[in-house]
Scaffold this motif. Structure first.
Motif, PDB file in Angstrom:
ATOM      1  N   UNK A 124       0.829  -1.212   0.000  1.00 41.23           N
ATOM      2  CA  UNK A 124       0.000   0.000   0.000  1.00 41.23           C
ATOM      3  C   UNK A 124       0.865   1.265   0.000  1.00 41.23           C
ATOM      4  N   UNK A 125       0.370   2.301  -0.658  1.00 31.99           N
ATOM      5  CA  UNK A 125       1.063   3.577  -0.688  1.00 31.99           C
ATOM      6  C   UNK A 125       1.031   4.190   0.705  1.00 31.99           C
ATOM      7  N   UNK A 126       2.123   4.839   1.086  1.00 24.57           N
ATOM      8  CA  UNK A 126       2.227   5.456   2.409  1.00 24.57           C
ATOM      9  C   UNK A 126       2.448   6.959   2.339  1.00 24.57           C
ATOM     10  N   UNK A 127       3.009   7.454   1.229  1.00 21.99           N
ATOM     11  CA  UNK A 127       3.304   8.878   1.110  1.00 21.99           C
ATOM     12  C   UNK A 127       2.784   9.420  -0.223  1.00 21.99           C
ATOM     13  N   UNK A 128       2.544  10.723  -0.258  1.00 16.15           N
ATOM     14  CA  UNK A 128       1.996  11.386  -1.440  1.00 16.15           C
ATOM     15  C   UNK A 128       2.837  11.112  -2.682  1.00 16.15           C
ATOM     16  N   UNK A 129       4.136  11.107  -2.531  1.00 13.86           N
ATOM     17  CA  UNK A 129       5.013  10.911  -3.690  1.00 13.86           C
ATOM     18  C   UNK A 129       4.741   9.574  -4.378  1.00 13.86           C
ATOM     19  N   UNK A 130       4.334   8.543  -3.631  1.00 17.58           N
ATOM     20  CA  UNK A 130       4.001   7.256  -4.255  1.00 17.58           C
ATOM     21  C   UNK A 130       2.753   7.390  -5.124  1.00 17.58           C
ATOM     22  N   UNK A 131       1.792   8.171  -4.652  1.00 18.75           N
ATOM     23  CA  UNK A 131       0.604   8.424  -5.469  1.00 18.75           C
ATOM     24  C   UNK A 131       1.009   9.151  -6.743  1.00 18.75           C
ATOM     25  N   UNK A 132       1.824  10.193  -6.597  1.00 15.18           N
ATOM     26  CA  UNK A 132       2.214  11.014  -7.740  1.00 15.18           C
ATOM     27  C   UNK A 132       2.987  10.215  -8.778  1.00 15.18           C
TER      28      UNK A 132
END
Length: 150
Positions: A78-86
């Motif tokens: 699972x993504x944990x930080x905004x940068x992973x989403x971006x």
């Protein structure tokens, strides 16, 4: 106990000038240190070793013993930080929110919310219709890359 912010600083210095970024640092009460990193172009073993060595050289085992583990995020973690989403904009993701799973293409990721585009089959229409869904991060149990095997 070893200060987590010290480790975060060492990792930030080690990743400076690269497309790598820190995802998470955990330090247990027994000084078990786990560092999780990611990168827009992928994380190689040499990067993990360099960060491991930088942390090891900055801490004194004679003062405080510790164990250290440096690695990259898992492909389906699972993504944990905004940068992973971006970094995953344009990729298909799976989102669990409100007890429901949604699968769609990550369209945008801002400070408070993100959006995906899902394909909805409407009655009487043979073709799927794209629909945009916006999620607040606080309402999502997890978001992760949707790995498909064909």
């Amino acid at each position: 106990m070893i200060d987590k912010t010290v480790i975060e600083g060492i990792v930030a210095d080690s990743l400076q000038g690269t497309d790598g970024f820190l995802v998470e640092v955990t330090v247990s009460k027994d000084n078990d240190i786990v560092v999780e990193i990611d990168s827009d172009s992928g994380v190689d073993i040499d990067t993990c070793v360099a960060i491991n060595n930088a942390i090891d050289a900055s801490l004194d085992r004679d003062v405080e013993d510790f164990s250290l583990q440096v690695g990259s995020t898992g492909l389906i973690s699972p993504f944990k930080v905004l940068r992973q989403y971006q970094k995953n904009i344009g990729n298909e993701v799976e989102v669990l929110s409100g007890g429901k799973k949604f699968t769609g293409v990550l369209e945008s990721a801002g400070e408070e919310e993100f959006s995906i585009v899902v394909q909805i089959k409407e009655k009487g229409i043979k073709k799927s219709v794209p629909q945009r869904i916006v999620f607040k991060y606080s309402d999502v149990k997890y978001t992760k890359y949707n790995l498909k095997f064909n």
